[in-house]
Design a protein around this motif. Structure first.
Motif, mmCIF file in Angstrom:
data_model
loop_
_atom_site.group_PDB
_atom_site.id
_atom_site.type_symbol
_atom_site.label_atom_id
_atom_site.label_comp_id
_atom_site.label_asym_id
_atom_site.label_seq_id
_atom_site.Cartn_x
_atom_site.Cartn_y
_atom_site.Cartn_z
ATOM 1 N N ALA A 238 -16.614 -11.331 -6.472
ATOM 2 C CA ALA A 238 -15.636 -12.195 -5.814
ATOM 3 C C ALA A 238 -14.455 -12.391 -6.761
ATOM 4 O O ALA A 238 -14.617 -12.879 -7.879
ATOM 5 C CB ALA A 238 -16.263 -13.533 -5.466
ATOM 6 N N VAL A 239 -13.268 -11.981 -6.312
ATOM 7 C CA VAL A 239 -12.054 -12.110 -7.128
ATOM 8 C C VAL A 239 -11.238 -13.255 -6.540
ATOM 9 O O VAL A 239 -10.741 -13.159 -5.415
ATOM 10 C CB VAL A 239 -11.236 -10.801 -7.122
ATOM 11 C CG1 VAL A 239 -10.047 -10.922 -8.068
ATOM 12 C CG2 VAL A 239 -12.110 -9.616 -7.513
ATOM 13 N N ASP A 254 -0.633 -6.620 3.840
ATOM 14 C CA ASP A 254 0.118 -5.431 3.441
ATOM 15 C C ASP A 254 0.550 -5.518 1.977
ATOM 16 O O ASP A 254 0.484 -4.528 1.235
ATOM 17 C CB ASP A 254 1.359 -5.268 4.327
ATOM 18 C CG ASP A 254 1.015 -4.921 5.755
ATOM 19 O OD1 ASP A 254 -0.084 -4.375 5.994
ATOM 20 O OD2 ASP A 254 1.834 -5.190 6.648
ATOM 21 N N ALA A 255 1.006 -6.693 1.577
ATOM 22 C CA ALA A 255 1.404 -6.877 0.176
ATOM 23 C C ALA A 255 0.203 -6.657 -0.737
ATOM 24 O O ALA A 255 0.309 -6.002 -1.781
ATOM 25 C CB ALA A 255 1.982 -8.277 -0.031
ATOM 26 N N HIS A 256 -0.941 -7.188 -0.339
ATOM 27 C CA HIS A 256 -2.166 -7.048 -1.136
ATOM 28 C C HIS A 256 -2.508 -5.571 -1.322
ATOM 29 O O HIS A 256 -2.760 -5.103 -2.440
ATOM 30 C CB HIS A 256 -3.304 -7.767 -0.418
ATOM 31 C CG HIS A 256 -4.529 -7.981 -1.262
ATOM 32 N ND1 HIS A 256 -5.434 -6.969 -1.516
ATOM 33 C CD2 HIS A 256 -4.986 -9.080 -1.907
ATOM 34 C CE1 HIS A 256 -6.407 -7.452 -2.273
ATOM 35 N NE2 HIS A 256 -6.162 -8.719 -2.528
ATOM 36 N N THR A 257 -2.493 -4.813 -0.227
ATOM 37 C CA THR A 257 -2.868 -3.406 -0.287
ATOM 38 C C THR A 257 -1.889 -2.598 -1.129
ATOM 39 O O THR A 257 -2.288 -1.756 -1.940
ATOM 40 C CB THR A 257 -2.958 -2.815 1.127
ATOM 41 O OG1 THR A 257 -3.902 -3.580 1.890
ATOM 42 C CG2 THR A 257 -3.405 -1.368 1.091
ATOM 43 N N LEU A 264 -4.054 0.624 -9.095
ATOM 44 C CA LEU A 264 -5.009 1.721 -9.249
ATOM 45 C C LEU A 264 -4.316 2.965 -9.792
ATOM 46 O O LEU A 264 -4.856 3.663 -10.655
ATOM 47 C CB LEU A 264 -5.665 2.049 -7.908
ATOM 48 C CG LEU A 264 -6.649 1.045 -7.322
ATOM 49 C CD1 LEU A 264 -7.166 1.563 -5.983
ATOM 50 C CD2 LEU A 264 -7.811 0.762 -8.268
ATOM 51 N N ALA A 265 -3.113 3.251 -9.277
ATOM 52 C CA ALA A 265 -2.380 4.436 -9.727
ATOM 53 C C ALA A 265 -2.035 4.352 -11.206
ATOM 54 O O ALA A 265 -1.908 5.382 -11.881
ATOM 55 C CB ALA A 265 -1.111 4.604 -8.894
ATOM 56 N N ARG A 266 -1.913 3.134 -11.703
ATOM 57 C CA ARG A 266 -1.574 2.933 -13.117
ATOM 58 C C ARG A 266 -2.819 2.978 -13.988
ATOM 59 O O ARG A 266 -2.734 2.851 -15.216
ATOM 60 C CB ARG A 266 -0.838 1.604 -13.283
ATOM 61 C CG ARG A 266 -0.062 1.468 -14.558
ATOM 62 C CD ARG A 266 0.995 0.383 -14.497
ATOM 63 N NE ARG A 266 0.459 -0.868 -13.991
ATOM 64 C CZ ARG A 266 0.953 -1.527 -12.954
ATOM 65 N NH1 ARG A 266 1.967 -1.041 -12.266
ATOM 66 N NH2 ARG A 266 0.435 -2.672 -12.580
ATOM 67 N N ALA A 272 -9.471 -5.890 -11.977
ATOM 68 C CA ALA A 272 -8.169 -6.369 -12.446
ATOM 69 C C ALA A 272 -7.072 -6.028 -11.432
ATOM 70 O O ALA A 272 -6.139 -6.817 -11.225
ATOM 71 C CB ALA A 272 -7.842 -5.764 -13.805
ATOM 72 N N ALA A 273 -7.192 -4.877 -10.774
ATOM 73 C CA ALA A 273 -6.216 -4.501 -9.742
ATOM 74 C C ALA A 273 -6.296 -5.459 -8.559
ATOM 75 O O ALA A 273 -5.275 -5.843 -7.976
ATOM 76 C CB ALA A 273 -6.475 -3.066 -9.283
ATOM 77 N N ALA A 274 -7.513 -5.876 -8.192
ATOM 78 C CA ALA A 274 -7.684 -6.830 -7.097
ATOM 79 C C ALA A 274 -7.118 -8.199 -7.473
ATOM 80 O O ALA A 274 -6.520 -8.889 -6.644
ATOM 81 C CB ALA A 274 -9.159 -6.945 -6.732
#
Length: 304
Positions: A238-239, A254-257, A264-266, A272-274
């Motif tokens: 749970a984040v 949409d902003a979240h995604t 993730l690309a970085r 941490a990305a979530a």
């Protein structure tokens, strides 16, 4: 940042009308405010691009005032466009009626974005490290669904496929859902969509069920102000979200995604990305409009 996001969804134009109340059947009502704004897949792409991720819109688009408006918005965010405009029809639009309580009622008029074909994607070859994004809205159209499912077997295994089934997931043909579950690296949805897919009202239970159905990927379930749940590997995490004064919830998912994919690309760890995506969504709801995701500087300042 390495990698590129290939967005295979649909960019449309939102015609937003604020009304005191919805008219009765056969009735009429005067709008108190009207806005024309790019919508649909544009919001996800803008969120990712503002985080520094290179983005290409690989969906179809039309010729006419709506197509022109959509392409101008993409250019303003530095987003590349893969395909030439269809000579006809124009890009589609969505009429959104917002009543005094903030409830939104939609009517969609599909256009060129609903006519993607396998030939459009025949030369599309995302490279290792790239991300491909598919939305459930595209899978509702026969032509788009055929084109997207034809692409799946050709994707390099090192390409990250992100699927967002969307609110109409229950209308997507079951065989298409299963094919995407088998290939997706990330299945990103909100709690309602997870419940529709699994029959489980508890988001944690739904996330676990979805994880068991995925062939190779992980699950992210957005839980609104509470943040999100990640089922990644053997762990359900749970984040937590961020407390803000929300002004407009439109476009938060949409902003979240978009922020999540850019992280993730970085090479950021998924948890941490979530966390970063939760912050991006929180900032997005503090302003009116659908495409209000923050840029990198603003998001970094908020997190620091």
């Amino acid at each position: 940042m390495s990698g590129r996001l290939w967005h295979l969804g649909n960019v449309v134009v939102d015609l937003v009308l604020e009304v005191p109340a919805l008219p009765e059947r056969g009735g009429d009502v005067l709008a108190t405010r009207t806005e024309h704004t790019p919508g649909g897949g544009f919001n996800v792409m803008a969120a990712a691009a503002r985080q520094g991720l290179a983005v290409t819109y690989a969906g179809a688009h039309g010729t006419g005032p709506f197509g022109d408006r959509a392409r101008a918005a993409l250019r303003s965010e530095g987003i590349d466009v893969l395909l030439a405009p269809r000579p006809q029809p124009d890009t589609g639009f969505v009429v959104c009626l917002v009543d005094a309580d903030g409830e939104r009622t939609f009517v969609t008029s599909p256009g060129a974005e609903a006519a993607l074909t396998p030939a459009d994607l025949a030369e599309l070859r995302p490279r290792a490290g790239d991300l491909v994004y598919i939305t459930g809205y595209s899978l509702l159209y026969d032509s788009n669904r055929t084109a997207l499912l034809d692409l799946l077997p050709r994707l390099d295994p090192a390409v990250t496929l992100v699927t967002d089934p969307g609110p109409l997931v229950h209308e997507i043909p079951a065989e298409a859902v299963e094919l995407l579950l088998a290939r997706s690296d990330w299945w990103s949805c909100n709690a309602r969509e997870a419940a529709l897919l699994t029959g489980a009202d508890d988001p944690a239970e739904a996330a676990s069920i979805l994880q068991s159905r995925l062939g190779r990927g992980s699950v992210l379930v957005r839980t609104g102000p509470d943040g999100c749940l990640l089922h990644h590997g053997e762990r359900l995490v749970a984040v937590p979200g961020f407390a803000v004064d929300a002004v407009d919830l439109n476009g938060a998912g949409d902003a979240h995604t978009g922020v999540f994919m850019a992280a993730l690309a970085r090479g950021v760890d998924p948890v941490a990305a979530a966390h970063r995506a939760n912050a991006g969504a929180a900032l997005a709801v503090t302003a009116s409009g659908p495409a209000t995701a923050p840029d990198t500087a603003r998001l970094d300042a908020f997190l620091n």
